[in-house]
Design a protein around this motif. Sequence first.
Motif, PDB file in Angstrom:
ATOM      1  N   ARG A 307       0.920  -1.209  -0.069  1.00 10.72           N
ATOM      2  CA  ARG A 307      -0.013   0.039   0.234  1.00 10.72           C
ATOM      3  C   ARG A 307       0.891   1.084   0.011  1.00 10.72           C
ATOM      4  O   ARG A 307       0.642   2.441  -0.856  1.00 10.72           O
ATOM      5  CB  ARG A 307      -0.883  -0.149   1.220  1.00 10.72           C
ATOM      6  N   GLY A 308       2.051   1.312   0.800  1.00  9.70           N
ATOM      7  CA  GLY A 308       2.812   2.280   0.852  1.00  9.70           C
ATOM      8  C   GLY A 308       3.625   2.557  -0.505  1.00  9.70           C
ATOM      9  O   GLY A 308       3.759   3.747  -0.984  1.00  9.70           O
ATOM     10  N   LEU A 309       3.962   1.620  -1.200  1.00 11.65           N
ATOM     11  CA  LEU A 309       4.543   1.886  -2.817  1.00 11.65           C
ATOM     12  C   LEU A 309       3.595   2.230  -3.810  1.00 11.65           C
ATOM     13  O   LEU A 309       3.949   3.141  -4.452  1.00 11.65           O
ATOM     14  CB  LEU A 309       5.061   0.299  -3.172  1.00 11.65           C
ATOM     15  N   LYS A 310       2.356   1.948  -3.370  1.00  9.54           N
ATOM     16  CA  LYS A 310       1.051   2.391  -4.418  1.00  9.54           C
ATOM     17  C   LYS A 310       0.881   3.784  -4.242  1.00  9.54           C
ATOM     18  O   LYS A 310       0.725   4.364  -5.231  1.00  9.54           O
ATOM     19  CB  LYS A 310      -0.164   1.406  -4.191  1.00  9.54           C
ATOM     20  N   ASN A 339       5.277   7.231 -11.658  1.00  7.66           N
ATOM     21  CA  ASN A 339       3.897   7.472 -12.051  1.00  7.66           C
ATOM     22  C   ASN A 339       4.038   7.543 -13.737  1.00  7.66           C
ATOM     23  O   ASN A 339       3.203   6.825 -14.052  1.00  7.66           O
ATOM     24  CB  ASN A 339       3.320   8.983 -11.513  1.00  7.66           C
ATOM     25  N   HIS A 340       4.992   8.083 -14.253  1.00  2.00           N
ATOM     26  CA  HIS A 340       5.135   8.506 -15.590  1.00  2.00           C
ATOM     27  C   HIS A 340       5.367   7.073 -16.190  1.00  2.00           C
ATOM     28  O   HIS A 340       4.756   6.414 -17.244  1.00  2.00           O
ATOM     29  CB  HIS A 340       5.832   9.399 -16.046  1.00  2.00           C
ATOM     30  N   ALA A 341       6.471   6.317 -15.506  1.00  3.95           N
ATOM     31  CA  ALA A 341       6.923   5.065 -16.196  1.00  3.95           C
ATOM     32  C   ALA A 341       5.472   4.105 -15.938  1.00  3.95           C
ATOM     33  O   ALA A 341       5.520   3.149 -16.532  1.00  3.95           O
ATOM     34  CB  ALA A 341       8.032   4.452 -15.300  1.00  3.95           C
ATOM     35  N   GLY A 342       4.716   4.062 -14.799  1.00  5.95           N
ATOM     36  CA  GLY A 342       3.785   3.289 -14.559  1.00  5.95           C
ATOM     37  C   GLY A 342       2.510   3.437 -15.528  1.00  5.95           C
ATOM     38  O   GLY A 342       2.015   2.192 -16.053  1.00  5.95           O
ATOM     39  N   LEU A 377      -5.020  -0.347 -13.263  1.00  8.29           N
ATOM     40  CA  LEU A 377      -3.943  -1.454 -13.738  1.00  8.29           C
ATOM     41  C   LEU A 377      -2.674  -1.266 -13.199  1.00  8.29           C
ATOM     42  O   LEU A 377      -1.960  -2.245 -12.675  1.00  8.29           O
ATOM     43  CB  LEU A 377      -4.272  -1.546 -15.354  1.00  8.29           C
ATOM     44  N   PHE A 378      -2.103  -0.034 -13.396  1.00 13.00           N
ATOM     45  CA  PHE A 378      -0.904   0.211 -12.791  1.00 13.00           C
ATOM     46  C   PHE A 378      -0.917  -0.291 -11.157  1.00 13.00           C
ATOM     47  O   PHE A 378       0.192  -0.891 -10.561  1.00 13.00           O
ATOM     48  CB  PHE A 378      -0.442   1.541 -13.056  1.00 13.00           C
ATOM     49  N   ASN A 379      -1.864   0.256 -10.432  1.00 10.35           N
ATOM     50  CA  ASN A 379      -1.966  -0.008  -9.149  1.00 10.35           C
ATOM     51  C   ASN A 379      -1.914  -1.510  -8.757  1.00 10.35           C
ATOM     52  O   ASN A 379      -1.392  -2.023  -7.734  1.00 10.35           O
ATOM     53  CB  ASN A 379      -3.337   0.795  -8.679  1.00 10.35           C
ATOM     54  N   LYS A 380      -2.718  -2.296  -9.683  1.00  8.76           N
ATOM     55  CA  LYS A 380      -2.596  -3.715  -9.262  1.00  8.76           C
ATOM     56  C   LYS A 380      -1.407  -4.205  -9.635  1.00  8.76           C
ATOM     57  O   LYS A 380      -0.845  -5.007  -8.776  1.00  8.76           O
ATOM     58  CB  LYS A 380      -3.818  -4.316 -10.313  1.00  8.76           C
ATOM     59  N   MET A 381      -0.701  -4.026 -10.736  1.00  7.23           N
ATOM     60  CA  MET A 381       0.483  -4.460 -11.291  1.00  7.23           C
ATOM     61  C   MET A 381       1.642  -3.887 -10.349  1.00  7.23           C
ATOM     62  O   MET A 381       2.643  -4.816 -10.020  1.00  7.23           O
ATOM     63  CB  MET A 381       0.972  -4.098 -12.570  1.00  7.23           C
ATOM     64  N   ILE A 382       1.819  -2.880  -9.742  1.00  6.16           N
ATOM     65  CA  ILE A 382       3.054  -2.511  -9.095  1.00  6.16           C
ATOM     66  C   ILE A 382       2.761  -3.204  -7.671  1.00  6.16           C
ATOM     67  O   ILE A 382       3.777  -3.286  -7.055  1.00  6.16           O
ATOM     68  CB  ILE A 382       3.021  -1.107  -8.788  1.00  6.16           C
ATOM     69  N   ALA A 400      -1.378 -13.835 -11.197  1.00 12.86           N
ATOM     70  CA  ALA A 400      -1.505 -12.296 -10.995  1.00 12.86           C
ATOM     71  C   ALA A 400      -3.153 -12.242 -11.602  1.00 12.86           C
ATOM     72  O   ALA A 400      -3.712 -10.906 -10.997  1.00 12.86           O
ATOM     73  CB  ALA A 400      -0.551 -11.754 -12.011  1.00 12.86           C
ATOM     74  N   PHE A 401      -3.419 -12.693 -12.358  1.00 13.92           N
ATOM     75  CA  PHE A 401      -5.078 -12.278 -13.043  1.00 13.92           C
ATOM     76  C   PHE A 401      -5.868 -13.876 -13.361  1.00 13.92           C
ATOM     77  O   PHE A 401      -6.192 -14.036 -14.151  1.00 13.92           O
ATOM     78  CB  PHE A 401      -4.853 -11.703 -14.337  1.00 13.92           C
ATOM     79  N   PRO A 402      -6.055 -14.370 -11.941  1.00 11.51           N
ATOM     80  CA  PRO A 402      -6.997 -15.376 -12.084  1.00 11.51           C
ATOM     81  C   PRO A 402      -8.434 -15.276 -12.334  1.00 11.51           C
ATOM     82  O   PRO A 402      -8.995 -16.177 -13.154  1.00 11.51           O
ATOM     83  CB  PRO A 402      -6.932 -16.023 -10.632  1.00 11.51           C
ATOM     84  N   ALA A 403      -8.936 -14.314 -12.360  1.00 10.52           N
ATOM     85  CA  ALA A 403     -10.352 -13.997 -12.364  1.00 10.52           C
ATOM     86  C   ALA A 403     -10.584 -13.286 -14.006  1.00 10.52           C
ATOM     87  O   ALA A 403     -11.520 -13.815 -14.563  1.00 10.52           O
ATOM     88  CB  ALA A 403     -10.965 -12.906 -11.551  1.00 10.52           C
ATOM     89  N   GLU A 404      -9.437 -12.866 -14.580  1.00  8.25           N
ATOM     90  CA  GLU A 404      -9.506 -11.874 -15.841  1.00  8.25           C
ATOM     91  C   GLU A 404      -9.207 -13.138 -16.929  1.00  8.25           C
ATOM     92  O   GLU A 404      -9.729 -13.096 -18.151  1.00  8.25           O
ATOM     93  CB  GLU A 404      -8.813 -10.903 -16.042  1.00  8.25           C
ATOM     94  N   LEU A 405      -8.557 -14.196 -16.702  1.00  5.39           N
ATOM     95  CA  LEU A 405      -7.924 -14.991 -17.923  1.00  5.39           C
ATOM     96  C   LEU A 405      -9.124 -15.823 -18.509  1.00  5.39           C
ATOM     97  O   LEU A 405      -9.245 -15.813 -19.468  1.00  5.39           O
ATOM     98  CB  LEU A 405      -6.858 -15.889 -16.988  1.00  5.39           C
TER      99      LEU A 405
END
Length: 409
Positions: A307-310, A339-342, A377-382, A400-405
Amino acid sequence: MIYCGIDWGEKTHAVALVDDDGQLLAKRQVTDDAAGYQILIDLLAEHGDTEAEPIPVAIETSRGLLVAAMRTGMRQVYAVNPMAAARYRDRHAVTRKKSDPGDALVLANILRTDRHAHRPLPADSELARAIAVLARAQQDAVWNRQQLSNQLRSLLREYYPAALAAYLERWQNGLCRPEARILLELAPTPAKASRLSLAQIRSALKRAGRQRRIDTEAESIREVLRSDYAHQPVLIEEAMGKQMLALLQQLDAACTAADQLAEAVDEAFPHHPDAEIILSFPGLGTQLGARVLAEIGDDKNRFSTARGLKAYAGASPVTRASGKKSSITRRWVKNDRLNHAGYLWAFAALTASPGAKAHYKRRREAGDWHAAAQRNLFNKMIGQLYHCLTKHILFDESQAFPAELPAAA
């Protein structure tokens, strides 16, 4: 405990030492050179500074030789935001008086009273800090290159639209391409461009490194350059051509710098122990992965939770509540580079990861705008990156994406 505050300057630095009771123990002005740094080290040693128990230091910057000298060993250096230091100054004097020794005293008292509320500089490895220097410099060079390219485009629109039609619309990254820059140098005005022969254009393309379809490209470029466009008066056109050449030299230098720094990043980044984990994520290549590592570092104790990294990356929203009013908005105070890289990372992941694409699509269907869905999406992946770096495991699409696959399939 003894606390040290340093108000840094271009030539001299003000130093103040206080104890737990806020008593001023010492103050001094030291010069910004090796002799001054040694005086500072000796001053700290006189007041109990040792390798095992170094005196913590507060300063309003995280860069420079002074900070590098203070970070040796186990010493904790706190980079206090200048705006925060200014607020602390108002606590001690309502007259708004200001002096360098006074600012050093304020910084020392910040550590004495609110050390728990500030974070020391992360204990990143030397390799990680070197990669950070290269990645940030390369990012700055890319931004500078794009800015110069936009300036050149605006100038060409005023007197040389044929060049935009011939180069900008033909090649991706348009005016930054070596072919476009060589041809612009060869013909800086529409009058000179209309007199270019096929042999001259072919030779320019070869000098730029082209090996295929040279004849076809040359004929097409000459046809566009000889098309009928409006012209500026002769003297004005020649003056603008000279202005364009001056701007083109700056663009050449920016392109060369960006390419050389990219090569340096390509050479340094793979040697880092976390590079394999970072590169296992979809959408992260060497350059973008190096930018992410540059901003989060390799100090595993820097962020206690994902959470702190996000929040640091600006990926998570921020809640503002007062009385009956409450709002959830995007985070404005963040690490802009990360943020730009994300944003680039999330955009690239859409084509590299079926799960990421399905997650983005689900957010859009839920009513998010493009930028909000990208940020989610960036929030999830970071968060996933934090987990993988903590556990020392590679990215796994199915985890990482069990529900989306299933939806993506």
